[in-house]
Design a protein around this motif. Structure first.
Motif, short mmCIF file in Angstrom:
data_model
loop_
_atom_site.label_atom_id
_atom_site.label_comp_id
_atom_site.label_asym_id
_atom_site.label_seq_id
_atom_site.Cartn_x
_atom_site.Cartn_y
_atom_site.Cartn_z
N UNK A 20 0.78 -1.24 0.00
CA UNK A 20 0.00 0.00 0.00
C UNK A 20 0.82 1.30 0.00
N UNK A 21 0.50 2.19 0.90
CA UNK A 21 1.06 3.54 0.89
C UNK A 21 2.58 3.52 1.03
N UNK A 22 3.09 2.70 1.95
CA UNK A 22 4.54 2.69 2.18
C UNK A 22 5.26 2.08 0.98
N UNK A 23 4.68 1.04 0.40
CA UNK A 23 5.26 0.42 -0.78
C UNK A 23 5.34 1.40 -1.94
N UNK A 24 4.28 2.18 -2.11
CA UNK A 24 4.25 3.18 -3.19
C UNK A 24 5.26 4.29 -2.93
N UNK A 25 5.37 4.69 -1.65
CA UNK A 25 6.34 5.75 -1.28
C UNK A 25 7.75 5.28 -1.60
N UNK A 26 8.01 4.01 -1.37
CA UNK A 26 9.31 3.43 -1.68
C UNK A 26 9.55 3.44 -3.19
#
Ligand code: ADE
Length: 246
Positions: A20-26
């Motif tokens: 989700x959000x953290x994966x996309x931020x990465x």
């Protein structure tokens, strides 16, 4: 922003960081989380990371050497410039203000303890800060580290799609957030408050502020003492107190 996490069980953290959000931020290059296995910094045949406590008593204590070696070798020249945070129930309590304070850092190191604790010399001579995520004891610092990373990462510009989102968060201005509704306008006979369908932005904002104040007063009155309140808010609060018989 970069996090270096020192743990004995990096695999449990991996899945959450990818989603989700953290994966996309990465993927977008906004967030880098490097997981370092403390066991890789042991030198004995059994790769020992813990030992019995001096003075006796139950449980095991994490040895200092692999933790010092791991952190020193990963941080290298940056040692002394990067905050080194030990996750422990004895730390200062992590909240939204601490999340904001950490979000300005370009890089943070997080040390996750396991077993009964970590040799005191890690706390005294390596860690520069200690954080607790609340007054309860977990089996290790991995969940607390994920909590810290998650709360800090979502404050980094660009991580959440909508820039305004974090300004309205519960706790952002010291109040709980107003309730949210989406379609359908009526579900099982439960209607969305009509003001939200009115298209009148002034009335909607006033309703939301009032809900936010009411919720905070009823659920978390302790937060009101520190909240940023306008004279108008104070009047609203007084009215709500009367209505609620407080
Ligand atoms: N390790 C175990 N319990 C903890 C807590 N509540 N906060 C931070 N680290 C911990």
């Amino acid at each position: 922003m970069r996090f270096d996490v020192f743990t004995l069980i990096p695999e449990v953290m991996h899945a959450y960081l990818q989603a989700s959000v953290l994966g996309k931020a990465h993927a977008a290059g906004l967030l880098q989380v490097e997981l370092h296995n403390i066991r890789h910094y042991t030198h004995d045949r059994h790769r020992t990371t813990d030992d019995e406590p001096y003075g006796g008593g139950g449980g095991m204590v994490m040895k200092p050497e692999p933790i010092f070696e791991a952190v020193e070798s990963v941080l290298g020249d940056e040692l002394g410039r990067v905050p080194i945070i030990l996750l422990t129930p004895q730390g200062r309590v992590f909240d939204q203000a601490v999340a904001r304070e950490l979000a300005v850092q370009p890089r943070l190191a997080l040390i996750c303890g396991r077993y009964e604790g970590v040799d005191e010399r890690v706390r005294e001579h390596l860690a520069t800060d200690e954080l607790s995520i609340g007054d309860y004891v977990l089996t290790g610092g991995e969940l607390p580290a994920l909590v810290v990373i998650d709360a800090v990462a979502r404050l980094i510009t660009g991580v959440l799609g909508d820039a305004a989102a974090t300004q309205q968060d519960s706790h952002a201005d010291g109040l709980l957030e107003h309730p949210h509704y989406t379609r359908p306008p009526e579900y099982r006979g439960w209607k969305v408050p009509p003001v939200l369908l009115s298209g009148d932005h002034g009335r909607i904002a006033a309703w939301r502020r009032e809900q936010s104040l009411r919720r905070t007063l009823l659920r978390r009155p302790d937060m009101l003492a520190k909240a940023k309140l306008s004279p108008e808010d104070e009047e609203r609060l007084e009215r709500i107190r009367e209505e609620e018989g407080l």
